[in-house]
Enzyme design. Structure first.
Site, short mmCIF file in Angstrom:
data_model
loop_
_atom_site.label_atom_id
_atom_site.label_comp_id
_atom_site.label_asym_id
_atom_site.label_seq_id
_atom_site.Cartn_x
_atom_site.Cartn_y
_atom_site.Cartn_z
N GLY A 170 -0.44 4.74 -4.83
CA GLY A 170 1.01 4.69 -4.66
C GLY A 170 1.65 3.52 -5.38
O GLY A 170 2.51 3.69 -6.26
N CYS A 230 0.86 -1.18 0.00
CA CYS A 230 0.00 0.00 0.00
C CYS A 230 0.90 1.23 0.00
O CYS A 230 1.47 1.59 1.04
CB CYS A 230 -0.94 0.01 1.20
SG CYS A 230 -2.02 1.46 1.26
N GLY A 231 1.02 1.86 -1.16
CA GLY A 231 1.91 3.01 -1.28
C GLY A 231 1.42 4.21 -0.50
O GLY A 231 2.19 4.85 0.23
N HIS A 232 0.14 4.55 -0.64
CA HIS A 232 -0.36 5.72 0.09
C HIS A 232 -0.32 5.46 1.59
O HIS A 232 -0.08 6.38 2.37
CB HIS A 232 -1.78 6.09 -0.38
CG HIS A 232 -2.88 5.41 0.35
ND1 HIS A 232 -3.35 4.15 0.00
CD2 HIS A 232 -3.60 5.79 1.44
CE1 HIS A 232 -4.32 3.80 0.84
NE2 HIS A 232 -4.50 4.77 1.71
N ASP A 269 -9.64 4.05 -5.43
CA ASP A 269 -8.58 4.84 -4.81
C ASP A 269 -8.80 6.31 -5.13
O ASP A 269 -8.89 6.70 -6.30
CB ASP A 269 -7.22 4.39 -5.33
CG ASP A 269 -6.09 4.77 -4.41
OD1 ASP A 269 -6.18 5.84 -3.78
OD2 ASP A 269 -5.12 4.00 -4.31
#
Length: 336
Positions: free
Chosen positions: A261, A93-95, A256
């Site tokens: 991300g 999970c980038g964010h 999203d």
């Protein structure tokens, strides 16, 4: 009066508009030697119940995202993280990584200078990532995460959908597997007015790829399967790189709000291999709500491209959520 079964403290953030609910401490330890093992063990039992408690209405909503802070795999990381959404636990999970890095510095968990960069190293199920937090005058100015290596898995796969005809998609790995295609190929634009159609198209693309050989992870079955479908469209760039707008439809139809991300890292891998983005050039990646990430390749390894995705994350609140033993709705519900 019966006491609450749990009291869960949370710190809520958003990264470019996408929510991320941080749980710094659970009332129990999730077993496992690594974040990947802990993810497997979290899928059942009390950890999964707490996920549902925090995602579902009335405490959350259908598009909620969050994470548990857990011990690192080894002393080389500051901590580990298990990411969760409405349908379960994701591998990346980038964010969320960007929110966790910002939270770690703002909370004092990781010390940072008043001016300069500080790396927050986090173990996640798909590997080890770094959130690089930039401080200016004692405030977080920006956060960039260095993702696990990203690479192209397959290109130009033909899929048949019920409502959008035959489509051709590319697959890229960036800690999770994303299908990617131009929105125009499905007769759509990346706008809020098309949200329902984009979700339907994302569902149908993912379903069509469910048994495709390219979706099988070569080393670990726990990491395989399509996580999200990215619909993209071109924009005018303000610099020498590229600009695109996208929306990622993931899990069971979640959308999203950020440019995504890990999805952005997948797009950079595809664009770089196609020669549309030179290494070091910036992809300006915009979301459906016009929030922005900037991404570029910072290293090439045998495992793939290390992509840096930068943006900003902000706190939006703190809370203490409870589950009362007498609550007939228990772990909550979702209406869609």
């Amino acid at each position: 009066m019966k006491a609450a079964l749990w009291e869960i403290e949370t710190f809520d953030y958003h990264t470019a508009g996408e929510p991320f609910r941080i749980v710094p401490a659970l009332p129990f330890l999730i077993e496992g030697a690594t974040a990947l093992e802990r993810r497997e063990n979290a899928m059942t039992g009390d950890a999964n119940k707490i996920r549902k408690l925090l995602v579902n209405e009335p405490r959350g909503h259908a598009d909620m995202y969050g994470g548990f802070v857990v011990p690192p795999n080894d002393p080389g990381a500051h901590f580990g993280a298990l990411f969760w959404h409405r349908e379960g636990f994701s591998t990346v999970c980038g964010h969320g990584t960007m929110a966790l890095g910002t939270w770690a510095v703002r909370s004092g968990l990781v010390r940072a200078p008043d001016d300069g960069e500080t790396d927050v190293v986090i173990d996640i199920p798909s590997g080890r990532v770094t959130a690089r937090v930039t401080m200016v005058d004692s405030k977080v100015r920006e956060v960039a995460f260095h993702n696990v290596p990203s690479y192209v898995v397959a290109k130009d796969i033909d899929v048949k959908t019920a409502d959008f005809g035959r489509l051709r998609v590319d697959l890229a790995w960036s800690g999770a597997l994303y299908a990617s295609l131009p929105a125009a190929a499905a007769g759509l634009e990346v706008t809020p007015s098309n949200l329902a159609k984009l979700v339907a198209a994302g569902h149908q693309v993912a379903a069509a790829l469910a048994d495709h050989p390219a979706t099988h992870h070569p080393a670990d079955t726990r990491l395989e399967g399509i996580f999200g479908t990215i619909f993209h469209e071109p924009m005018n760039s303000s610099g020498p790189g590229l600009a695109q707008r996208n929306v990622s439809v993931f899990a069971d139809g979640q959308v999203d709000r950020s440019p995504s991300g890990s999805g952005t890292a997948a797009r950079v891998a595809l664009l770089t291999e196609a020669g549309e983005l030179e290494e070091g050039e910036v992809l300006e990646h915009y979301s459906m709500i016009d929030s922005r990430f900037a991404a570029r390749v910072v290293a090439r390894t045998e495992a793939g491209l290390v992509v840096e995705v930068s943006g900003r994350a902000f706190p939006v609140g703190e809370g203490k959520f409870t589950l009362d033993a007498d609550d007939e709705l228990g772990l909550g519900f979702v209406l869609r």
